[in-house]
Design an enzyme around this catalytic site. Structure first.
Site, PDB file in Angstrom:
ATOM      1  N   ARG A 200      32.486  54.798  44.520  1.00 16.09           N
ATOM      2  CA  ARG A 200      32.724  54.271  43.171  1.00 16.09           C
ATOM      3  C   ARG A 200      33.339  55.405  42.368  1.00 16.09           C
ATOM      4  O   ARG A 200      32.694  56.444  42.172  1.00 16.09           O
ATOM      5  CB  ARG A 200      31.416  53.793  42.536  1.00 16.09           C
ATOM      6  CG  ARG A 200      31.545  53.511  41.059  1.00 16.09           C
ATOM      7  CD  ARG A 200      30.384  52.765  40.484  1.00 16.09           C
ATOM      8  NE  ARG A 200      30.417  51.376  40.904  1.00 16.09           N
ATOM      9  CZ  ARG A 200      29.694  50.411  40.344  1.00 16.09           C
ATOM     10  NH1 ARG A 200      28.868  50.684  39.349  1.00 16.09           N
ATOM     11  NH2 ARG A 200      29.777  49.164  40.776  1.00 16.09           N
TER      12      ARG A 200
ATOM     13  N   HIS B 220      37.489  45.740  41.942  1.00 17.92           N
ATOM     14  CA  HIS B 220      36.097  45.658  42.401  1.00 17.92           C
ATOM     15  C   HIS B 220      36.025  44.589  43.505  1.00 17.92           C
ATOM     16  O   HIS B 220      35.435  43.522  43.316  1.00 17.92           O
ATOM     17  CB  HIS B 220      35.187  45.316  41.217  1.00 17.92           C
ATOM     18  CG  HIS B 220      33.743  45.635  41.425  1.00 17.92           C
ATOM     19  ND1 HIS B 220      33.238  46.186  42.595  1.00 17.92           N
ATOM     20  CD2 HIS B 220      32.658  45.481  40.596  1.00 17.92           C
ATOM     21  CE1 HIS B 220      31.934  46.350  42.474  1.00 17.92           C
ATOM     22  NE2 HIS B 220      31.560  45.939  41.281  1.00 17.92           N
TER      23      HIS B 220
ATOM     24  N   GLN C 251      32.626  42.936  44.651  1.00 14.01           N
ATOM     25  CA  GLN C 251      32.106  41.996  43.664  1.00 14.01           C
ATOM     26  C   GLN C 251      32.737  40.615  43.857  1.00 14.01           C
ATOM     27  O   GLN C 251      32.056  39.594  43.836  1.00 14.01           O
ATOM     28  CB  GLN C 251      32.405  42.507  42.247  1.00 14.01           C
ATOM     29  CG  GLN C 251      31.891  41.593  41.161  1.00 14.01           C
ATOM     30  CD  GLN C 251      30.372  41.510  41.156  1.00 14.01           C
ATOM     31  OE1 GLN C 251      29.715  42.519  41.085  1.00 14.01           O
ATOM     32  NE2 GLN C 251      29.819  40.312  41.239  1.00 14.01           N
TER      33      GLN C 251
ATOM     34  N   ASP D 192      32.955  39.806  31.731  1.00 21.87           N
ATOM     35  CA  ASP D 192      32.413  41.132  32.045  1.00 21.87           C
ATOM     36  C   ASP D 192      32.269  41.867  30.714  1.00 21.87           C
ATOM     37  O   ASP D 192      32.758  41.386  29.674  1.00 21.87           O
ATOM     38  CB  ASP D 192      33.383  41.859  33.001  1.00 21.87           C
ATOM     39  CG  ASP D 192      32.846  43.185  33.524  1.00 21.87           C
ATOM     40  OD1 ASP D 192      31.648  43.472  33.357  1.00 21.87           O
ATOM     41  OD2 ASP D 192      33.650  43.943  34.103  1.00 21.87           O
TER      42      ASP D 192
ATOM     43  N   CYS E  88      29.487  39.693  36.505  1.00 23.76           N
ATOM     44  CA  CYS E  88      29.150  40.634  37.585  1.00 23.76           C
ATOM     45  C   CYS E  88      27.905  41.452  37.268  1.00 23.76           C
ATOM     46  O   CYS E  88      27.298  42.016  38.175  1.00 23.76           O
ATOM     47  CB  CYS E  88      30.336  41.541  37.872  1.00 23.76           C
ATOM     48  SG  CYS E  88      30.781  42.603  36.481  1.00 23.76           S
TER      49      CYS E  88
ATOM     50  N   ARG F 135      25.883  39.946  46.631  1.00 20.26           N
ATOM     51  CA  ARG F 135      26.469  41.260  46.958  1.00 20.26           C
ATOM     52  C   ARG F 135      25.900  41.754  48.296  1.00 20.26           C
ATOM     53  O   ARG F 135      26.622  42.279  49.137  1.00 20.26           O
ATOM     54  CB  ARG F 135      26.147  42.287  45.854  1.00 20.26           C
ATOM     55  CG  ARG F 135      26.827  42.030  44.517  1.00 20.26           C
ATOM     56  CD  ARG F 135      28.321  42.289  44.565  1.00 20.26           C
ATOM     57  NE  ARG F 135      28.651  43.644  44.971  1.00 20.26           N
ATOM     58  CZ  ARG F 135      28.732  44.702  44.157  1.00 20.26           C
ATOM     59  NH1 ARG F 135      28.541  44.550  42.884  1.00 20.26           N
ATOM     60  NH2 ARG F 135      29.064  45.904  44.623  1.00 20.26           N
TER      61      ARG F 135
HETATM   62  N1   CP Z   1      28.297  44.460  39.369  1.00 15.89           N
HETATM   63  C1   CP Z   1      28.117  45.754  39.721  1.00 15.89           C
HETATM   64  O1   CP Z   1      28.919  46.361  40.432  1.00 15.89           O
HETATM   65  O2   CP Z   1      26.949  46.292  39.244  1.00 15.89           O
HETATM   66  P1   CP Z   1      26.535  47.823  39.283  1.00 15.89           P
HETATM   67  O3   CP Z   1      27.412  48.567  38.323  1.00 15.89           O
HETATM   68  O4   CP Z   1      25.103  47.819  38.874  1.00 15.89           O
HETATM   69  O5   CP Z   1      26.727  48.340  40.690  1.00 15.89           O
HETATM   70  N1  NVA Z   2      34.068  46.514  34.311  1.00 18.49           N
HETATM   71  C1  NVA Z   2      32.789  47.159  34.506  1.00 18.49           C
HETATM   72  C2  NVA Z   2      32.157  46.637  35.752  1.00 18.49           C
HETATM   73  C3  NVA Z   2      30.820  47.227  36.084  1.00 18.49           C
HETATM   74  C4  NVA Z   2      30.240  46.634  37.328  1.00 18.49           C
HETATM   75  C5  NVA Z   2      32.994  48.660  34.559  1.00 18.49           C
HETATM   76  O1  NVA Z   2      33.970  49.111  35.160  1.00 18.49           O
HETATM   77  O2  NVA Z   2      32.182  49.387  33.983  1.00 18.49           O
END
Ligand code: CP
Ligand code: NVA
Length: 302
Positions: free
Chosen positions: A103, A130, A133, A221, A261, A289
């Site tokens: 990530r 993502h 997701q 989101d 999400c 997930r």
């Molecule tokens: N939806 C998602 O990726 O959640 P987290 O940021 O908790 O991993």
């Molecule tokens: N769009 C959000 C998604 C988190 C799962 C971010 O990037 O923070």
């Protein structure tokens, strides 16, 4: 199957269906208490530049339940945080582990990782996409609606990383997608072009009520993604009319499913009555997930 999953476009429609079928099967077996040792002695490195609840836990549990192991690595705790290069990190990690899930802030970091790793690299969220997701979202949609083709998928809010992957997911599976966002917060142009090339039927508009009309799926989101914190005040102001609430829900089909999400900010992008209400699928979506990532790990590591 591809060797890495950086973008949803690394997968064909057939790959996606294959992953969803395996995920459904694994979900059903888990409910019956059936265990697996398919990834025995395999290790997944999980590299995080940002916070996570779902991604971190679901990948770790996925590896454990498949008989393997996962290592959580916050970039600050490894030499990457002290200036060791992404390339060297990828080369060294590949000597120890069987796959890397990362990530990252910048999508380019994932590309650099994948160019230098000799094991599969999985995007656990970047500024651009993502994909894991959206695999979970597709499984949830298939469970609720039994199909993809012809469904109206409406995205309300920020044209962000999750929205980008949704555009590709809709294009790959034959769902029509409308994005309603404030001006200046549109999804990535290259992703939109790619989604259209894949046959996507896409409209990007600025009227949330219009976008919600006859929607089968309403998704949103957060207004302030990780990395956007400096723009907090401006974003809260600009996104105010782009909230999924009961009034917006009235525009959609009576059996509309609501996706998010998570994490959700009740009272900002979605109201509590909707996220906790009868149309919400968000906790099934979060659970899925685990199942799709198990399927993905089996495909990439087998
Ligand atoms: N939806 C998602 O990726 O959640 P987290 O940021 O908790 O991993
Ligand atoms: N769009 C959000 C998604 C988190 C799962 C971010 O990037 O923070």
């Amino acid at each position: 199957m591809p060797s890495h999953l950086l973008s949803l476009t690394d997968l064909s429609y057939a790959d996606i269906i294959n992953i969803l079928d395996t995920a459904s099967d694994l979900k059903e077996k888990r409910a019956r208490g059936k265990t697996s040792s398919a990834l025995k002695a395999r290790t997944l490195a999980m590299l995080f530049e940002k916070s996570s609840t779902r991604t971190r836990i679901s990948f770790e549990v996925a590896m454990t339940e498949l008989g393997g192991n996962a290592i959580y690595l916050n970039y600050k705790d490894i030499q990457l945080g002290r200036g060791e290069s992404v390339a060297d990190t990828a080369r060294v990690m590949s000597r120890y582990v069987n796959a890397i899930m990362a990530r990252v802030y910048k999508h380019e970091t994932l590309i650099e990782l994948s160019k230098n790793a000799t094991v599969p690299v999985i995007n656990g969220l970047s500024d651009l996409e993502h994909p894991c997701q959206l695999l979970a979202d597709l499984l949830t949609i298939r469970e609720y609606k039994g199909k993809f083709k012809g469904l109206n998928y409406s995205w309300i809010g920020d044209g962000n990383n999750v929205c980008n992957s949704a555009l590709l997911a809709c294009a790959l599976t034959g769902m029509k997608m409308i994005v309603a966002c404030p001006e200046g917060y549109e999804p990535d142009n290259e992703i939109v072009d790619k989604a259209k090339e894949l046959g996507g039927i896409i409209s990007i508009i600025h009227d949330p009520m219009k976008a919600a009309k006859k929607a089968d799926i309403l998704s949103t989101d957060v207004w302030v993604s990780m990395g956007d914190e400096d723009e907090y005040d401006r974003r809260l102001r600009d996104f105010k009319p782009y909230q999924i609430n009961s009034k917006l829900l009235e525009q959609a089909k009576h059996d509309v499913m609501v996706l998010h999400c998570l994490p959700a900010h009740r009272g900002e992008e979605i109201t509590a009555d909707v996220v906790d209400g009868p149309n919400s699928a968000v906790f099934d979506q979060a659970e899925n997930r685990l199942h799709v990532q198990k399927a993905l790990l089996l495909k990439l590591l087998s």
